[in-house]
Each structure stands twice: as structure tokens, then as C-alpha cells.
Scaffold this active site. Structure first.
Site, mmCIF file in Angstrom:
data_model
loop_
_atom_site.group_PDB
_atom_site.id
_atom_site.type_symbol
_atom_site.label_atom_id
_atom_site.label_comp_id
_atom_site.label_asym_id
_atom_site.label_seq_id
_atom_site.Cartn_x
_atom_site.Cartn_y
_atom_site.Cartn_z
ATOM 1 N N LYS A 70 3.756 3.297 -17.436
ATOM 2 C CA LYS A 70 4.678 2.783 -18.446
ATOM 3 C C LYS A 70 3.929 1.877 -19.424
ATOM 4 C CE LYS A 70 7.617 -0.471 -17.547
ATOM 5 N NZ LYS A 70 8.591 -1.496 -17.903
ATOM 6 N N LYS A 93 -4.303 7.611 -16.549
ATOM 7 C CA LYS A 93 -3.271 7.622 -15.528
ATOM 8 C C LYS A 93 -1.900 7.355 -16.154
ATOM 9 C CE LYS A 93 -1.804 5.238 -11.464
ATOM 10 N NZ LYS A 93 -1.629 4.168 -10.649
ATOM 11 N N LYS A 123 -4.438 -11.841 -10.265
ATOM 12 C CA LYS A 123 -3.838 -12.807 -11.189
ATOM 13 C C LYS A 123 -4.822 -13.935 -11.480
ATOM 14 C CE LYS A 123 0.207 -11.841 -12.708
ATOM 15 N NZ LYS A 123 1.399 -11.484 -11.953
#
Ligand code: TRP
Length: 336
Positions: A209, A206, A110
């Protein structure tokens, strides 16, 4: 042997989730006492919508049950239904070196993306360690990206034991030698799921979603068919042998085809004579044969929402029973 893992539900489940994680969870329920939970507390670091979280949690639990998790065997529960976990999280936090959290992957990523992390994300590994240690877990099946977290759990369990258990020797965590005491927190081991890396999506990347290349397990029938028919292939002519490298269609066939049928398919693939379109139709057929029963169970469970709630409540009750002696020992040792 006590087996524990958690999943964070971020939406509809796809083939990658199944072959990468859920399948192993279901298999492991026969190898020991398995506890599986939906990590709804962890999801608070990313999902900021209450009703959506409720829905995603239900969705994940439904998927587990439809795909063969037997709630009489394994314990299936919602993380937030066991309040002891947040208590242990605090207690553990008091022995966690801040420097460990600063080098945690989830947090560093992050930071690298330039986002400003909040305390929840910083503390994420502590809650995960509490999940693992609360139930005296021996084995934690996880993907590669979670190994660091399980190692932290081991380190912090050791730190807690060294701090609060008289006679604890980290070289002898079970306290087998004379004069040594066993730890209050048991050291868990990660079991890495090798299959995690190898489920390709429609475009060969890969399956994920967020890439929009997923084949959902419980997607609408027509849409599922359409997506499978759109798998990326090269321009090898019908009569030519087909390449097996970098072919998502080949890899998906290998995963989804019944083991008895794959060898013949594989031979024809390498020989040539059959076009990609035919193989895609085969994959559609295999997909519905493999997941048809689960899709049907899911539809049945959907019709009776009370049943899912009963399973999760029963799971929480059993999970709390497993947690109770550990928590008693922790409180006792810490003088609480
Ligand atoms: N962090 C895990 C993931 O994102 C989910 C998780 C939460 C978990 N608590 C856990 C996994 C405890 C194993 C054990 O995949």
C-alpha cells in the site's frame, strides 16, 4: 490442531495480502480449529484515530468473510473483544526479559529510523505472545517478519512454566515422563508462508500500500482495470518471446490465472506473437473471474452491517470459551 493468526488492518486489502496471507488462512480452516482475529489493540501502536480504527477493523473482517472464511468453521473475532488477552499480557510481562524486547525487530527498526518509540511498541511482542498463548495455539501461520515474535512466545511460555509449574521440565514440555508436570502454557510453532515474498506490484517492487503499486481486491471496477493496464512492461516487440524474469505482469498472471489456463498462456508468452496489452486484458479478465464472487459477497455483507457484528460477537464468545481453561490454569499457577 489449533491454528491461530492475527492481522493488523492498515487499510484496503490488495492482491499481496490475499496471496501472501489470507488465502492460506482460508485453506487452513479445514485443517484444524482455526482462530483468526483482527489485531485492533496492536494497531494502536500506529493508528491514532479511533473512528478510523473501527472502520479498518470492519474492513478486514469483511474481507475475510468475503474471501471464503467460513465463520461456522473458523472463529473470527476482534482482538479487543477478549479482555483476557490484556490480563495474560501483564502476567507474561512479569517473566519477559527486557533484553529480549530491546532486540525485537519491530522496536529496533523504529530506533534505527530515529523515531522515539513508546511503551506500546516496546511491549508489542508481549501482547502478541499473549494472543498466541491464550488460546493454546499449536500452529501460527505468519510471514517471515513475524518468526521472531513466535519464538519469543515459545521462550516466554517456557519461562512462565518453569517459574510457576512445579515439576515442569523444559526438556519435556508435555510432562510425558514420570515425575514431570505438563506446562500450563503450550509451546506454539510458526508456520511460515512461503508465498509472502513473491507478489509484485504494478512497478515490479513488492506489492505494498505504501508504494502506491497495489491492486486492491475490492477497488472500483474502472480504477482496477486502469491499474492493471498500467503494469510496467519492457519494450520487447509483439512478435518476440517475452522475458519471464523481472516481469510483474508475468508473475501476476501466474498467480491469478486459473491453473488450467496458465500453461497455454505461459507457452505463448515464451514463444512471442502476442503483445503486452493483450496479456494485460487477460489479467483484467482473470482478476474479475477470480475475485468477482468475493466482491459480490462483500457488497451483500455491506448492505447488512448487523450480520458482520453478529459474526464478530459470536466469534468473541467462542474465543473466550477456548481461552477460559487456559486462563484458569494460568491464574491458578500464579496464585492469582
Ligand atoms: N504482528 C502481526 C502482524 O503485524 C499481527 C499479529 C498480532 C499476530 N498478534 C498476532 C500474528 C498473533 C500472529 C499471531 O502481522
Amino acid at each position: 490442531m489449533r491454528i491461530l493468526s492475527g492481522v493488523q488492518s492498515s487499510g484496503r486489502l490488495h492482491l499481496g495480502n490475499y496471496y501472501g496471507a489470507i488465502r492460506q488462512f482460508v485453506e487452513l480452516q479445514n485443517e484444524g480449529e482455526a482462530l483468526y482475529f483482527i489485531a485492533d489493540l496492536h494497531s494502536m501502536t500506529t493508528v491514532r484515530d479511533g473512528p478510523l480504527r473501527k472502520e479498518l477493523t470492519r474492513e478486514a473482517a469483511l474481507a475475510f468473510l468475503s474471501l471464503g472464511l467460513d465463520p461456522k468453521r473458523a472463529i473470527l473475532f476482534r482482538q479487543s473483544d477478549v479482555p483476557e488477552v490484556t490480563e495474560l499480557y501483564w502476567i507474561l510481562g512479569s517473566v519477559v526479559p527486557q533484553s529480549n524486547l530491546e532486540r525485537a525487530h519491530s522496536y529496533k527498526e523504529k530506533l534505527d529510523q530515529g523515531l522515539s518509540p513508546d511503551f506500546g511498541l516496546f511491549a508489542y511482542p508481549v501482547l502478541m505472545a499473549a494472543d498466541i498463548l491464550l488460546y493454546g495455539s499449536d500452529v501460527v501461520p505468519v510471514g517471515k517478519d513475524q518468526i521472531q515474535h513466535v519464538e519469543f512466545a515459545r521462550d516466554w511460555a517456557t519461562k512462565f512454566n518453569v517459574t510457576y509449574v512445579k515439576g515442569y521440565d523444559p526438556q519435556d514440555p508435555l510432562g510425558k515422563e514420570k515425575g514431570h508436570a505438563p506446562g500450563v502454557l503450550k509451546l506454539p510453532e510458526a508456520r511460515v508462508q512461503e508465498a509472502t515474498a513473491t507478489v509484485p506490484g504494478l512497478d515490479g517492487r513488492k506489492m505494498s500500500k505504501s508504494y502506491g503499486n497495489a491492486i486492491d481486491l475490492f477497488g472500483e471496477e474502472k480504477e482496477t482495470r486502469k491499474r492493471i493496464m498500467s503494469i510496467k512492461t519492457d519494450s520487447t516487440p509483439v512478435e518476440a518471446p517475452k522475458p519471464t524474469e523481472n516481469s510483474p505482469l508475468y508473475q501476476l498472471l501466474k498467480l491469478v490465472a486459473p491453473p488450467a489456463e496458465f500453461p497455454a498462456l505461459d507457452a505463448s508468452w515464451r514463444q512471442g506473437g502476442i503483445g503486452y496489452g493483450e496479456y494485460k486484458k487477460k489479467l483484467v479478465e482473470f482478476f474479475f473471474a477470480a475475485f468477482g464472487p468475493a466482491r459480490q459477497r462483500r457488497a451483500e455483507l455491506e448492505r447488512d452491517p448487523g450480520e458482520l457484528e453478529r459474526v464478530l460477537e459470536d466469534g468473541a464468545r467462542r474465543a473466550r470459551e477456548v481461552a477460559a481453561p487456559v486462563m484458569d490454569a494460568v491464574r491458578g499457577a500464579a496464585g492469582l
